[in-house]
Enzyme design. Structure first.
Site, PDB file in Angstrom:
ATOM      1  N   ASP A   1      38.477 -34.999 -33.008  1.00  0.00           N
ATOM      2  CA  ASP A   1      36.989 -34.761 -33.319  1.00  0.00           C
ATOM      3  C   ASP A   1      36.427 -36.179 -33.650  1.00  0.00           C
ATOM      4  OD1 ASP A   1      36.929 -32.022 -32.637  1.00  0.00           O
ATOM      5  OD2 ASP A   1      36.732 -31.427 -34.723  1.00  0.00           O
ATOM      6  N   THR A   2      35.308 -36.493 -32.947  1.00  0.00           N
ATOM      7  CA  THR A   2      34.866 -37.970 -32.900  1.00  0.00           C
ATOM      8  C   THR A   2      33.184 -37.755 -32.718  1.00  0.00           C
ATOM      9  OG1 THR A   2      36.855 -38.733 -31.936  1.00  0.00           O
ATOM     10  CG2 THR A   2      34.838 -40.167 -31.936  1.00  0.00           C
ATOM     11  N   ILE A   3      32.489 -38.742 -33.254  1.00  0.00           N
ATOM     12  CA  ILE A   3      30.986 -38.747 -32.822  1.00  0.00           C
ATOM     13  C   ILE A   3      30.829 -40.155 -32.335  1.00  0.00           C
ATOM     14  CG2 ILE A   3      30.606 -37.220 -34.791  1.00  0.00           C
ATOM     15  CD1 ILE A   3      28.986 -40.607 -35.045  1.00  0.00           C
TER      16      ILE A   3
ATOM     17  N   SER B   1      35.432 -41.428 -36.088  1.00  0.00           N
ATOM     18  CA  SER B   1      36.429 -40.454 -36.196  1.00  0.00           C
ATOM     19  C   SER B   1      37.217 -40.105 -37.347  1.00  0.00           C
ATOM     20  CB  SER B   1      37.237 -40.443 -34.730  1.00  0.00           C
ATOM     21  OG  SER B   1      37.916 -39.465 -34.631  1.00  0.00           O
TER      22      SER B   1
END
Length: 556
Positions: free
Chosen positions: A364-366, A383
């Site tokens: 999960d990362t932005i 992340s």
């Protein structure tokens, strides 16, 4: 090639999921794009108040750590590429931490562990995010920490409504949160995850942000936050200590690039996986992809088989350059690309790929990008690795600790083997594309192993197939899983699996099956993309944020 700003190119491609959502956002003074609308607006407000692209990026980054906490936060790491318009120079930043001094292979051997656990206290590396903010602001910022963290502190205290996609991520992490009292206290409301539209507050994180707003990175690495993290680590049996935080240092470096279709594509150096993008482009640039077209199975065959080859190199040769001499120049050479591409069989899926000899998932990362009125640009990605990272949250601090350490190997012969202070292999990769010495495209794609595959697909959609930057992100994508991992786990001997999004034409799927690919149809694969295209003639900003995420591109 069709105009890069011509949306009519979409008509000859696949119908994007949901019939493609939105138009390109167009503005002249500044732009911010990220995966939460409120975070994008916070960044835009900073631009409107006279802040620059770096100021906006840090403000939006802080907001994302609050508003999409399963994906990122100050318990994780941050990478960035910055274009400084004043000096006309490009800068790369690795704000990622090394392993604790107590993290030795002997320790794990005594615990009878063959791999570093994917979650829990042994998976921690030093969080680099806050030092990343500090480094960015010290070098390029014009506003104070107090000004930039203020909006997030207010939202943390008063609450914000949870959007749809992020609510889904929260729900998928519920069992993980229930296992840890600190995570339950921080991220659940009455023992349940927040639903779409629920108001979520994190006053503990607000207090942590206030400490950073007052004292900057020192609060996190030597001050009150560092001391609390030290005590929390000891209580959890983690290996992190105050000394590890005190010794942490981010690193500036010159990004690497290759030329593709006349554009210079820039990525960061290892231990990130950005050069996987450059290796793939180096091989694919010899194919006439525009002629083959996106509606041909031959295109997807070339793309997937190229990825398989590059990812076996990734598993063997990508590591912390501070601990080994890496064959980066050789991996990015045209001669090596030509040698490797000869291994591709256009008619058959490869089931076993050897790494080359260049001569020495679930993440999960932005991602966010910003551009300002002066022409400065920032490409930033952060992340926790897995959703909610290690699954452990200090209830006195309000953020989850990452689990990036699991990407190191316990095999003493592996280039990516665990060593104290060594920085783990990293999946997060920001990107920037230059033309005639100026930035033209600032972009990124989230999602672990999908990131290099996503970068390449986005670039081909734009530079070969002539799509505008919104359509390029919304078109159905493929993700290949099953390659070897940098922590020593081996490739799937059946050739892996193609995760193909709904909307891909049936004739392509059937053709790929005949070539031997294992296929699974998914509603959406890993990823999530934002981008800002800068019109080279007018300087006007064109922003995109794909519909797989809640986010948006906003400008003024």
């Amino acid at each position: 090639m069709m105009s890069l700003l011509d949306s009519s190119a979409a008509e000859r491609f696949l119908t994007p999921p949901g019939n493609a959502g939105r138009s390109v956002t167009i503005a002249k003074n500044g732009m911010v794009a990220t995966s939460h609308p409120l975070a994008a607006q916070i960044g835009l407000d900073i631009l409107k108040q006279g802040g620059n692209a770096t100021d906006a990026a840090v403000a939006a980054s802080a907001a994302m750590g609050l508003m999409e906490p399963m994906s990122c936060g100050i318990g994780g790491d941050l990478f960035a590429i910055v274009w400084d318009a004043k000096t006309k120079t490009l800068h790369g930043l690795h704000a990622n931490g090394g392993m604790p001094m107590l993290a030795t292979r002997e320790f794990f051997k005594q615990k009878n562990l063959k791999e570093i656990p994917e979650t829990g206290p042994y998976s921690w590396s030093v969080p680099g995010c806050v030092d990343g903010w500090d480094q960015l602001l010290s070098k390029f910022g014009s506003k104070s920490f107090a000004e930039l963290l203020g909006p997030s502190i207010e939202y943390a205290d008063d609450g914000f409504p949870v959007p749809e996609v992020i609510a889904g991520y929260w729900k998928s992490g519920m069992q993980k949160l229930l296992k840890d009292p600190g995570s339950s206290a921080t991220y659940l409301i009455g023992g349940k995850v927040p639903k779409t539209g629920d108001i979520f507050k994190n006053p503990v994180l607000a207090a942590t942000y206030r400490a950073i707003a007052k004292n900057g990175g020192k609060a996190f690495y030597t001050g009150t936050i560092a001391k609390e993290l030290d005590q929390f680590a000891k209580s959890q049996g983690a290996l992190l200590r105050l000394e590890d935080l005190q010794q942490h240092k981010s690193m500036w470096m010159k990004p690497l690039h290759v030329n593709y279709r006349g554009y210079d594509v820039y990525e960061l150096t290892p231990p990130g996986q950005g050069i996987a993008v450059l290796q793939m482009l180096n091989m694919l640039k010899h194919e006439d992809l525009a002629k083959i077209g996106p509606n041909s199975a031959d295109y997807w065959q070339l793309l997937v088989e190229t990825k398989k080859l590059v990812f076996e190199d990734r598993a063997k040769f990508y590591a912390d350059p501070g601990f080994a001499k890496l064959p980066i120049d050789e991996l990015l050479s045209d001669a090596y690309a030509m040698k490797r591409r000869k291994l591709i069989d256009l008619k058959r899926a490869a089931t076993a790929i050897p790494p080359g000899d260049p001569k020495l998932g679930m993440a999960d990362t932005i991602y966010l990008c910003t551009a300002d009125r002066w022409g400065n640009c920032v490409s930033l990605i952060q992340s926790n690795y897995f959703g909610f990272g290690s699954g452990l949250t200090d209830p006195q601090l309000g953020f989850a600790m990452q689990n990036r350490g699991t990407l190191l190997s316990l095999d003493e012969n592996h280039l990516n083997r665990l060593e104290p202070k060594k920085k783990p292999f990293h999946t997060i990769i920001p990107a920037m594309v230059m033309k005639d010495g100026k930035p033209i495209f600032v972009f990124g794609v989230m999602g672990g192993d999908m990131q290099p595959q996503g970068h390449v697909q986005i670039l081909i959609n734009i530079l070969d197939f002539g799509m505008n930057i919104q359509v390029a992100g919304e078109a159905p994508r493929m993700e290949h899983i099953g390659s070897s991992k940098p922590n020593g786990s081996k490739q799937d001997q059946k050739g892996g699996t193609l995760l193909i999004e709904r909307g891909m034409p049936l004739h392509i799927i059937e053709d790929l099956k005949k070539r031997g690919h294992q296929i699974r149809i998914v509603d959406r694969n890993g990823g999530g993309y934002q981008g800002i295209w800068i019109d080279p003639k007018t300087g006007i900003y064109h922003g995109a944020s794909e519909a797989r995420k809640d986010g948006m591109a906003v400008g003024y």
